[in-house]
Design an enzyme around this catalytic site. Structure first.
Site, PDB file in Angstrom:
ATOM      1  N   HIS A  59       0.842  -1.203   0.000  1.00  0.00           N
ATOM      2  CA  HIS A  59       0.000   0.000   0.000  1.00  0.00           C
ATOM      3  C   HIS A  59       0.877   1.253   0.000  1.00  0.00           C
ATOM      4  O   HIS A  59       1.175   1.833   1.039  1.00  0.00           O
ATOM      5  CB  HIS A  59      -0.922   0.004   1.213  1.00  0.00           C
ATOM      6  CG  HIS A  59      -2.059   0.972   1.093  1.00  0.00           C
ATOM      7  ND1 HIS A  59      -3.342   0.663   1.454  1.00  0.00           N
ATOM      8  CD2 HIS A  59      -2.110   2.250   0.640  1.00  0.00           C
ATOM      9  CE1 HIS A  59      -4.133   1.703   1.229  1.00  0.00           C
ATOM     10  NE2 HIS A  59      -3.395   2.687   0.735  1.00  0.00           N
ATOM     11  N   HIS A  61       1.693   5.026  -2.216  1.00  0.00           N
ATOM     12  CA  HIS A  61       1.292   6.026  -3.220  1.00  0.00           C
ATOM     13  C   HIS A  61       2.563   6.659  -3.792  1.00  0.00           C
ATOM     14  O   HIS A  61       3.245   7.416  -3.099  1.00  0.00           O
ATOM     15  CB  HIS A  61       0.406   7.097  -2.592  1.00  0.00           C
ATOM     16  CG  HIS A  61      -0.855   6.551  -1.995  1.00  0.00           C
ATOM     17  ND1 HIS A  61      -2.028   6.449  -2.711  1.00  0.00           N
ATOM     18  CD2 HIS A  61      -1.115   6.059  -0.759  1.00  0.00           C
ATOM     19  CE1 HIS A  61      -2.965   5.922  -1.940  1.00  0.00           C
ATOM     20  NE2 HIS A  61      -2.432   5.676  -0.747  1.00  0.00           N
ATOM     21  N   ARG A  63       2.442   8.461  -6.664  1.00  0.00           N
ATOM     22  CA  ARG A  63       1.943   9.728  -7.222  1.00  0.00           C
ATOM     23  C   ARG A  63       2.179   9.927  -8.722  1.00  0.00           C
ATOM     24  O   ARG A  63       1.508  10.745  -9.347  1.00  0.00           O
ATOM     25  CB  ARG A  63       2.528  10.931  -6.469  1.00  0.00           C
ATOM     26  CG  ARG A  63       2.290  10.950  -4.965  1.00  0.00           C
ATOM     27  CD  ARG A  63       0.835  10.954  -4.620  1.00  0.00           C
ATOM     28  NE  ARG A  63       0.596  11.218  -3.188  1.00  0.00           N
ATOM     29  CZ  ARG A  63      -0.507  10.899  -2.567  1.00  0.00           C
ATOM     30  NH1 ARG A  63      -1.492  10.265  -3.221  1.00  0.00           N
ATOM     31  NH2 ARG A  63      -0.683  11.178  -1.288  1.00  0.00           N
ATOM     32  N   ASN A  93      -4.296   5.817  -7.671  1.00  0.00           N
ATOM     33  CA  ASN A  93      -4.914   7.151  -7.695  1.00  0.00           C
ATOM     34  C   ASN A  93      -3.951   8.178  -8.286  1.00  0.00           C
ATOM     35  O   ASN A  93      -3.535   9.143  -7.656  1.00  0.00           O
ATOM     36  CB  ASN A  93      -5.403   7.566  -6.298  1.00  0.00           C
ATOM     37  CG  ASN A  93      -4.299   7.576  -5.257  1.00  0.00           C
ATOM     38  OD1 ASN A  93      -3.263   6.934  -5.431  1.00  0.00           O
ATOM     39  ND2 ASN A  93      -4.517   8.293  -4.182  1.00  0.00           N
ATOM     40  N   ASP A 151      -8.612   2.447  -4.609  1.00  0.00           N
ATOM     41  CA  ASP A 151      -8.105   3.018  -3.366  1.00  0.00           C
ATOM     42  C   ASP A 151      -8.321   4.521  -3.276  1.00  0.00           C
ATOM     43  O   ASP A 151      -8.079   5.253  -4.230  1.00  0.00           O
ATOM     44  CB  ASP A 151      -6.618   2.743  -3.215  1.00  0.00           C
ATOM     45  CG  ASP A 151      -6.075   3.398  -1.957  1.00  0.00           C
ATOM     46  OD1 ASP A 151      -6.430   2.928  -0.868  1.00  0.00           O
ATOM     47  OD2 ASP A 151      -5.347   4.391  -2.071  1.00  0.00           O
ATOM     48  N   HIS A 231      -5.868  -0.605   5.198  1.00  0.00           N
ATOM     49  CA  HIS A 231      -5.692   0.234   6.406  1.00  0.00           C
ATOM     50  C   HIS A 231      -6.886   0.231   7.364  1.00  0.00           C
ATOM     51  O   HIS A 231      -7.521   1.252   7.615  1.00  0.00           O
ATOM     52  CB  HIS A 231      -5.330   1.664   6.016  1.00  0.00           C
ATOM     53  CG  HIS A 231      -6.144   2.272   4.898  1.00  0.00           C
ATOM     54  ND1 HIS A 231      -7.526   2.197   4.814  1.00  0.00           N
ATOM     55  CD2 HIS A 231      -5.757   3.006   3.831  1.00  0.00           C
ATOM     56  CE1 HIS A 231      -7.941   2.839   3.742  1.00  0.00           C
ATOM     57  NE2 HIS A 231      -6.884   3.335   3.126  1.00  0.00           N
ATOM     58  N   ASN A 277      -6.436   9.363   6.164  1.00  0.00           N
ATOM     59  CA  ASN A 277      -7.716   8.697   5.950  1.00  0.00           C
ATOM     60  C   ASN A 277      -7.484   7.201   5.718  1.00  0.00           C
ATOM     61  O   ASN A 277      -6.807   6.847   4.751  1.00  0.00           O
ATOM     62  CB  ASN A 277      -8.441   9.317   4.751  1.00  0.00           C
ATOM     63  CG  ASN A 277      -9.894   8.865   4.658  1.00  0.00           C
ATOM     64  OD1 ASN A 277     -10.425   8.303   5.600  1.00  0.00           O
ATOM     65  ND2 ASN A 277     -10.513   9.101   3.524  1.00  0.00           N
ATOM     66  N   ASP A 304       0.740   2.619   3.868  1.00  0.00           N
ATOM     67  CA  ASP A 304      -0.099   3.663   3.270  1.00  0.00           C
ATOM     68  C   ASP A 304       0.713   4.950   3.103  1.00  0.00           C
ATOM     69  O   ASP A 304       0.244   6.054   3.407  1.00  0.00           O
ATOM     70  CB  ASP A 304      -1.363   3.910   4.100  1.00  0.00           C
ATOM     71  CG  ASP A 304      -2.385   4.798   3.375  1.00  0.00           C
ATOM     72  OD1 ASP A 304      -2.226   5.012   2.162  1.00  0.00           O
ATOM     73  OD2 ASP A 304      -3.327   5.269   4.036  1.00  0.00           O
ATOM     74  N   GLY A 323      -3.174  12.167   4.608  1.00  0.00           N
ATOM     75  CA  GLY A 323      -2.047  11.301   4.293  1.00  0.00           C
ATOM     76  C   GLY A 323      -0.749  11.686   4.973  1.00  0.00           C
ATOM     77  O   GLY A 323      -0.471  12.868   5.187  1.00  0.00           O
TER      78      GLY A 323
END
Length: 428
Positions: A59, A61, A63, A93, A151, A231, A277, A304, A323
């Site tokens: 998990h 990110h 970007r 995402n 996600d 999460h 979140n 996350d 985040g």
């Protein structure tokens, strides 16, 4: 390329430490023995250090594409390497979303060009993560999609989620879910609890998460699908997952380090580095997460990792993005506050970061044995240092843990038999 790691301490399943040498050739562990005398192009003396399988984080990110000001594949994977992670899964995402063959192909090419560790790309469940039209699961799987997730956005329609689960099950793929019922968010920016009331902020209720997990485990049962909860953060969610597992439903779950370490009472003022979140919940929730991890209800730990720019996080707490970053601090935080305190063993912690996620998603990773890919982290359990966000290799500095003194830091990370990151003071 050949390498020998000399005198490292390897953990057995019973928690014993055995001093061994490791011979690596062409990215594969060739031999593990008490003494290896062969020559090699690189020799690392790991005397007194723990040599572990490289960590796995499903998990993350990164970007890129679309959010390069926050993070790139290059910077995010360097942060992963510094944290001891050799395999990570990249959330979808991004802009564009990896929701078509073309978008996923372009992402795969960028990963090949710039990644410093293994990156497994998620594909989205729905086009543009809008929850309406399913993506082409079969074509995306053939192109290497790790699993399917929207996600950041819970799939709101039960019928659409069931359709997705049936399709995923037919392809032996997992549905991975950020669980949030949008009708219950209440424009919240923190947990609905004592902190939100004391500070006059809209709160996100616990039921917002748990009610969607409850819906989804029943859908997963109907579809005979592997359903994975991202999460997890509330005591009610833990109860739902525990009951679903007892019923034989194919559900797994992850928990993030910050939800194990912090609760709403730890938030300082309106510091947006504590805004994520799902949000930091109540103390009873945190206690339930720890219990759920230790009793096997929660399967493993995932960070996350969610970098944002300083300018974004400087906004008021109501407007700042959710985040925090986590790749570079996960192991020392968890080692210091759970292993050093006797709440879990070192074997358990390393399994939560290696074997457990590998087993959950059937990954060829997370082991250190002859014939395995040489993805390895060397850990100095005696090293003490304060977390300094200014020194992060991630572009993100958004952490609530700045200034925390931790013990047990990665000092070198090896990916496919090559040094991906090494602390400056460690020499061959």
């Amino acid at each position: 390329m050949s390498m020998i790691i000399k005198n490292g301490r390897l953990l057995t399943n019973t928690g014993e430490l055995v001093e061994q040498d490791i011979l690596i050739e062409n990215g594969i562990v060739k031999e593990i023995a008490s003494s290896i005398q062969e020559e090699a192009q690189e020799i690392i003396d790991a005397k007194g250090k723990i040599v572990s399988p490289g960590f796995i984080d499903v998990h993350v990110h990164l970007r890129e594409p679309g959010g390069e000001k926050k993070e790139t594949i290059a910077t995010g994977t360097m942060a992963a390497a510094r944290g001891g992670f050799t395999t990570i899964a990249n959330m979808p995402n991004t802009r564009p979303v990896p929701d078509t063959v073309e978008h996923l192909h372009n992402l795969n090419e960028k990963i090949k060009e710039t990644a410093n560790v293994h990156v497994l790309p998620y594909a989205s469940i729905t086009i543009r993560q809008l929850g309406q039209e399913l993506t082409d699961f079969k074509a995306l799987k053939e192109l290497g999609a790790f699993a399917f997730t929207d996600d950041g956005v819970g799939v709101q329609e039960a019928g659409k989620m069931l359709e997705a689960m049936k399709l995923a099950a037919s392809l032996d793929m997992a549905i991975v879910a950020h669980c949030e019922d949008n009708s219950l968010i209440n424009k919240g920016c923190v947990h609905e609890g004592e902190y939100s009331k004391a500070n006059g902020l809209n709160g996100i209720p616990s039921v917002c998460e748990s009610v969607q997990i409850a819906r989804d485990v029943l859908l997963a049962e109907a579809a005979d699908c592997h359903y994975h909860v991202c999460h997890i953060s509330t005591k009610e969610s833990v109860r739902v997952v525990r009951d679903a597992k007892k019923a034989g439903i194919k559900v797994t779950a992850e928990v993030s380090p910050h939800h194990l370490l912090l609760c709403e009472h730890d938030i300082v003022g309106k510091d947006t580095n504590y805004k994520m979140n799902p949000p930091l919940r109540g103390k009873a929730d945190r206690d339930a997460l720890i219990e759920g991890l230790l009793d096997g209800t929660i399967d493993f730990i995932a960070t996350d990792h969610a970098p944002h720019t300083a300018e974004e996080k400087a906004q008021p707490i109501e407007k700042a993005p959710f985040g925090i970053v986590g790749l570079e601090t996960a192991f020392p935080l968890l080692y210091t506050h759970f292993v050093k305190t006797g709440k879990m063993t070192l074997v358990e912690l390393i399994n939560y970061l290696t074997k457990k996620p590998a087993d959950t998603f059937k990954l060829a990773a997370g082991t250190l044995e002859v014939g395995a890919r040489a993805d390895i982290v060397i850990l100095d359990l005696e090293e003490k240092e304060k977390i300094n966000s200014d020194s992060f290799l991630s572009k993100g500095r958004n952490t609530p843990f700045a200034g925390w003194e931790c013990q047990g830091w990665p000092i070198a990370t090896i990916v496919k038999g090559k040094i991906a990151w090494r602390k400056e003071s460690v020499h061959a």
